[in-house]
Write a protein that holds these residues in place. Structure first.
Motif, PDB file in Angstrom:
ATOM      1  N   LYS A  24       0.797  -1.226   0.000  1.00 41.98           N
ATOM      2  CA  LYS A  24       0.000   0.000   0.000  1.00 41.98           C
ATOM      3  C   LYS A  24       0.834   1.282   0.000  1.00 41.98           C
ATOM      4  O   LYS A  24       0.334   2.337  -0.355  1.00 41.98           O
ATOM      5  N   HIS A  25       2.095   1.192   0.372  1.00 44.19           N
ATOM      6  CA  HIS A  25       2.967   2.363   0.362  1.00 44.19           C
ATOM      7  C   HIS A  25       3.526   2.667  -1.034  1.00 44.19           C
ATOM      8  O   HIS A  25       4.139   3.709  -1.249  1.00 44.19           O
ATOM      9  N   LEU A  26       3.291   1.778  -1.990  1.00 44.45           N
ATOM     10  CA  LEU A  26       3.847   1.932  -3.334  1.00 44.45           C
ATOM     11  C   LEU A  26       2.867   2.653  -4.256  1.00 44.45           C
ATOM     12  O   LEU A  26       1.662   2.406  -4.202  1.00 44.45           O
ATOM     13  N   PRO A  27       3.396   3.521  -5.128  1.00 46.44           N
ATOM     14  CA  PRO A  27       2.523   4.150  -6.122  1.00 46.44           C
ATOM     15  C   PRO A  27       2.086   3.142  -7.184  1.00 46.44           C
ATOM     16  O   PRO A  27       2.700   2.097  -7.362  1.00 46.44           O
ATOM     17  N   SER A  28       1.039   3.472  -7.902  1.00 45.87           N
ATOM     18  CA  SER A  28       0.565   2.630  -9.003  1.00 45.87           C
ATOM     19  C   SER A  28       1.647   2.483 -10.057  1.00 45.87           C
ATOM     20  O   SER A  28       2.514   3.349 -10.201  1.00 45.87           O
ATOM     21  N   GLY A  29       1.586   1.390 -10.788  1.00 42.86           N
ATOM     22  CA  GLY A  29       2.581   1.144 -11.831  1.00 42.86           C
ATOM     23  C   GLY A  29       2.175  -0.042 -12.680  1.00 42.86           C
ATOM     24  O   GLY A  29       1.000  -0.360 -12.796  1.00 42.86           O
ATOM     25  N   ASP A  30       3.181  -0.716 -13.254  1.00 51.40           N
ATOM     26  CA  ASP A  30       2.948  -1.822 -14.182  1.00 51.40           C
ATOM     27  C   ASP A  30       3.209  -3.200 -13.582  1.00 51.40           C
ATOM     28  O   ASP A  30       3.062  -4.207 -14.269  1.00 51.40           O
ATOM     29  N   VAL A  31       3.636  -3.270 -12.324  1.00 46.15           N
ATOM     30  CA  VAL A  31       3.981  -4.546 -11.694  1.00 46.15           C
ATOM     31  C   VAL A  31       2.745  -5.126 -11.012  1.00 46.15           C
ATOM     32  O   VAL A  31       2.186  -4.505 -10.110  1.00 46.15           O
ATOM     33  N   GLY A  35      -2.492 -11.838  -4.543  1.00 47.01           N
ATOM     34  CA  GLY A  35      -2.863 -12.381  -3.241  1.00 47.01           C
ATOM     35  C   GLY A  35      -3.310 -13.812  -3.434  1.00 47.01           C
ATOM     36  O   GLY A  35      -3.192 -14.366  -4.532  1.00 47.01           O
ATOM     37  N   THR A  36      -3.867 -14.414  -2.400  1.00 48.41           N
ATOM     38  CA  THR A  36      -4.273 -15.817  -2.496  1.00 48.41           C
ATOM     39  C   THR A  36      -5.335 -16.040  -3.571  1.00 48.41           C
ATOM     40  O   THR A  36      -5.420 -17.118  -4.142  1.00 48.41           O
ATOM     41  N   GLY A  37      -6.118 -15.022  -3.871  1.00 47.24           N
ATOM     42  CA  GLY A  37      -7.162 -15.150  -4.889  1.00 47.24           C
ATOM     43  C   GLY A  37      -6.720 -14.767  -6.283  1.00 47.24           C
ATOM     44  O   GLY A  37      -7.510 -14.795  -7.225  1.00 47.24           O
ATOM     45  N   GLY A  38      -5.462 -14.369  -6.453  1.00 50.07           N
ATOM     46  CA  GLY A  38      -4.962 -13.974  -7.763  1.00 50.07           C
ATOM     47  C   GLY A  38      -4.618 -12.498  -7.833  1.00 50.07           C
ATOM     48  O   GLY A  38      -4.294 -11.868  -6.830  1.00 50.07           O
ATOM     49  N   TYR A  39      -4.716 -11.938  -9.043  1.00 43.04           N
ATOM     50  CA  TYR A  39      -4.345 -10.544  -9.297  1.00 43.04           C
ATOM     51  C   TYR A  39      -5.206  -9.584  -8.480  1.00 43.04           C
ATOM     52  O   TYR A  39      -6.417  -9.759  -8.381  1.00 43.04           O
ATOM     53  N   MET A  40      -4.554  -8.551  -7.901  1.00 40.71           N
ATOM     54  CA  MET A  40      -5.263  -7.558  -7.099  1.00 40.71           C
ATOM     55  C   MET A  40      -5.189  -6.152  -7.696  1.00 40.71           C
ATOM     56  O   MET A  40      -6.183  -5.478  -7.821  1.00 40.71           O
ATOM     57  N   THR A  41      -3.977  -5.702  -8.023  1.00 46.67           N
ATOM     58  CA  THR A  41      -3.740  -4.351  -8.534  1.00 46.67           C
ATOM     59  C   THR A  41      -2.348  -4.334  -9.152  1.00 46.67           C
ATOM     60  O   THR A  41      -1.706  -5.371  -9.268  1.00 46.67           O
ATOM     61  N   SER A  42      -1.855  -3.153  -9.532  1.00 46.39           N
ATOM     62  CA  SER A  42      -0.488  -3.018 -10.045  1.00 46.39           C
ATOM     63  C   SER A  42       0.216  -1.865  -9.345  1.00 46.39           C
ATOM     64  O   SER A  42      -0.413  -0.847  -9.046  1.00 46.39           O
ATOM     65  N   VAL A  43       1.522  -2.046  -9.102  1.00 46.62           N
ATOM     66  CA  VAL A  43       2.326  -1.052  -8.394  1.00 46.62           C
ATOM     67  C   VAL A  43       3.624  -0.785  -9.151  1.00 46.62           C
ATOM     68  O   VAL A  43       3.888  -1.396 -10.183  1.00 46.62           O
ATOM     69  N   SER A  44       4.429   0.113  -8.607  1.00 48.04           N
ATOM     70  CA  SER A  44       5.632   0.570  -9.300  1.00 48.04           C
ATOM     71  C   SER A  44       6.885  -0.251  -9.001  1.00 48.04           C
ATOM     72  O   SER A  44       7.900  -0.072  -9.662  1.00 48.04           O
ATOM     73  N   ASP A  45       6.847  -1.134  -8.018  1.00 46.69           N
ATOM     74  CA  ASP A  45       8.040  -1.876  -7.618  1.00 46.69           C
ATOM     75  C   ASP A  45       7.731  -3.374  -7.597  1.00 46.69           C
ATOM     76  O   ASP A  45       6.564  -3.760  -7.535  1.00 46.69           O
ATOM     77  N   ALA A  46       8.781  -4.211  -7.631  1.00 49.21           N
ATOM     78  CA  ALA A  46       8.597  -5.662  -7.640  1.00 49.21           C
ATOM     79  C   ALA A  46       9.323  -6.302  -6.468  1.00 49.21           C
ATOM     80  O   ALA A  46      10.413  -5.868  -6.098  1.00 49.21           O
TER      81      ALA A  46
END
Length: 151
Positions: A24-31, A35-46
């Motif tokens: 949650k501290h990461l900005p949005s991005g392409d990464v 979670g356990t249910g699969g894809y949740m969102t995308s962020v700027s770091d990996a």
């Protein structure tokens, strides 16, 4: 010609089990974040920039492993297991699918796994070339099944 025997190992000798983290501290991005249910969102770091892995639930859905292609981030309810050198990702995934993870549940409430319970699970492993052949076969079958399901 005699083929080498499959060797019994602990899963921790086949993969490195790593913990997910809060994103949650990461900005949005392409990464992608999983979670356990699969894809949740995308962020700027990996968490893993270059190593593909197998995701396995730490809390909640503990019996639905899936492949994670780098780069990715996992939340703290999802472990990611990176195959060690000379271990084929698709073969390692087959090992994860074969385990009865619910029998390793460590909680009376929400199903839970620990790194130790994953790492100490006994599996059998052939030589790398045989792993690659088995992994490729199952990847091909999965693709064929997906194709037929779309029809």
């Amino acid at each position: 010609m005699k083929l080498p025997a499959w060797e019994q190992r602990e899963l921790g000798e086949v993969v490195d089990v790593c913990s997910g983290k809060d994103y949650k501290h990461l900005p949005s991005g392409d990464v992608p974040v999983y979670g356990t249910g699969g894809y949740m969102t995308s962020v700027s770091d990996a968490l893993s920039s270059s190593d593909d892995a197998i995701g396995i639930g730490r809390k909640g859905t503990i019996d639905n492993p899936y492949i994670l292609y780098a780069p990715f981030w996992t939340v703290d309810t999802l472990f990611y297991s990176v195959p060690r050198p000379r271990v084929d990702l698709d073969f390692a995934f087959c090992l994860f699918l074969k385990v009865d993870w619910k029998s390793k549940n460590e909680s009376t409430g929400l199903p839970s796994l620990s790194k130790q319970s994953i790492s100490s699970t006994i599996v059998v492993e052939p030589e790398f070339e045989e792993q690659r052949a088995i992994g490729a076969l199952f990847r091909s079958l999965d693709s064929l099944i997906t194709l037929h399901q779309r029809k």
